[in-house]
Motif scaffolding. Structure first.
Motif, PDB file in Angstrom:
ATOM      1  N   THR A 132     -40.827  55.666  36.842  1.00  0.00           N
ATOM      2  CA  THR A 132     -40.503  57.029  37.268  1.00  0.00           C
ATOM      3  C   THR A 132     -41.124  57.303  38.633  1.00  0.00           C
ATOM      4  OG1 THR A 132     -42.493  57.928  36.234  1.00  0.00           O
ATOM      5  CG2 THR A 132     -40.483  57.837  34.871  1.00  0.00           C
ATOM      6  N   ARG A 183     -33.531  58.494  30.049  1.00  0.00           N
ATOM      7  CA  ARG A 183     -33.795  59.913  29.781  1.00  0.00           C
ATOM      8  C   ARG A 183     -33.767  60.236  28.292  1.00  0.00           C
ATOM      9  NH1 ARG A 183     -36.163  61.294  34.440  1.00  0.00           N
ATOM     10  NH2 ARG A 183     -34.917  60.637  36.227  1.00  0.00           N
ATOM     11  N   ASP A 184     -33.018  59.455  27.535  1.00  0.00           N
ATOM     12  CA  ASP A 184     -32.863  59.703  26.104  1.00  0.00           C
ATOM     13  C   ASP A 184     -33.975  58.963  25.353  1.00  0.00           C
ATOM     14  OD1 ASP A 184     -31.919  58.915  23.327  1.00  0.00           O
ATOM     15  OD2 ASP A 184     -30.312  60.296  23.903  1.00  0.00           O
ATOM     16  N   ARG A 204     -42.005  68.689  28.304  1.00  0.00           N
ATOM     17  CA  ARG A 204     -41.213  67.957  27.314  1.00  0.00           C
ATOM     18  C   ARG A 204     -41.157  68.667  25.969  1.00  0.00           C
ATOM     19  NH1 ARG A 204     -43.867  63.862  30.273  1.00  0.00           N
ATOM     20  NH2 ARG A 204     -42.367  62.633  31.455  1.00  0.00           N
TER      21      ARG A 204
END
Length: 246
Positions: A43, A72-73, A210
């Motif tokens: 990232t 992302r999942d 998150r």
């Protein structure tokens, strides 16, 4: 202070193409540091940390986990992680390839190499140490501590620093105790820093966004764990830098 050079490139583990990111000073670095990211892969935060380490005089490479970039999942990330972990030797070999790439691409005038990892990356650098990888040290930040292949006595060559949140539900006290017993039986040079009340993911300022109960940023633990890492670097690589950002 010398300028920083950045390279982005691909490398391979067998038939898997992986992406690398290397930041290093324009002059010879003090040491090479492999950065192993979390379960979602490399990232921007990891790239920022590579440049920060380069500003302190290190050749820092962010490695790839799956060859799929950032995932992302989280369900997909766990699926890929489980598949990679399924074969412990293949798992370890994936990151030996990254170490080889760091040694090849860096401007190191010596063989001083360390590896640091976050979450799953912390698990990975500990696996490197357990396998007897010939590196100076490994640092795990909120990493998983369990392993299917505990270290045998006398095999670990690297010094080990583990920075752990005491309230991390992904690494319960039983796992911590088993890890410390493993390190004692292996005869490892292992330091563990434990931060009271701190959850998983404490080094990532994006953790709070998150909305996951197990994950939370903690500025103090982030700062203290960086300082512990740099102190260990100072011992191993004779640096005199102090943390300022990253």
């Amino acid at each position: 202070m010398s300028s920083i050079e950045v390279q982005q490139f691909t490398y391979r583990h067998g038939d898997v193409e992986l992406a690398g990111y290397l930041a290093q000073p324009s002059r010879y670095p003090r040491a090479g540091i492999l950065i192993v990211p979390t379960i979602v892969g490399p990232t921007q935060l990891m790239f920022d940390r590579a440049r920060w380490l380069a500003s302190l005089g290190y050749s820092a490479m962010v490695c790839d986990l799956y060859g799929a970039g950032v995932i992302r999942d989280m369900h997909e990330a766990r699926k890929r992680a489980d598949a990679l972990r399924a074969d412990p030797q293949y798992y370890r070999e994936r990151f030996r390839c990254a170490l080889d790439e760091l040694r090849t691409r860096s401007k190191l005038a010596n063989s001083r190499i360390g590896a640091i990892g976050y979450c799953m990356g912390g698990e990975i650098v500990l696996e490197m140490a357990r396998s007897g990888e010939d590196i100076a040290l490994v640092v795990s930040f909120h990493g998983l501590l369990a392993t299917p292949e505990p270290a045998r006595r006398g095999v670990i060559k690297a010094r080990i620093l583990v920075c752990h949140g005491r309230a991390d539900p992904l690494v319960p006290p039983k796992q911590v105790r088993a890890f410390l017993e493993e390190m004692d039986l292996a005869g490892a040079d292992c330091h563990m820093h434990i931060y009271s009340g701190v959850l998983h993911g404490f080094t990532d300022p994006g953790s709070d966004a998150r909305s996951v109960s197990a994950v939370r940023y903690n500025a103090s633990a982030d700062r203290q764990s960086k300082a512990a890492m740099l102190s260990m670097f100072d011992e191993m690589f004779q640096t005199r830098k102090t943390p300022d950002h990253g």
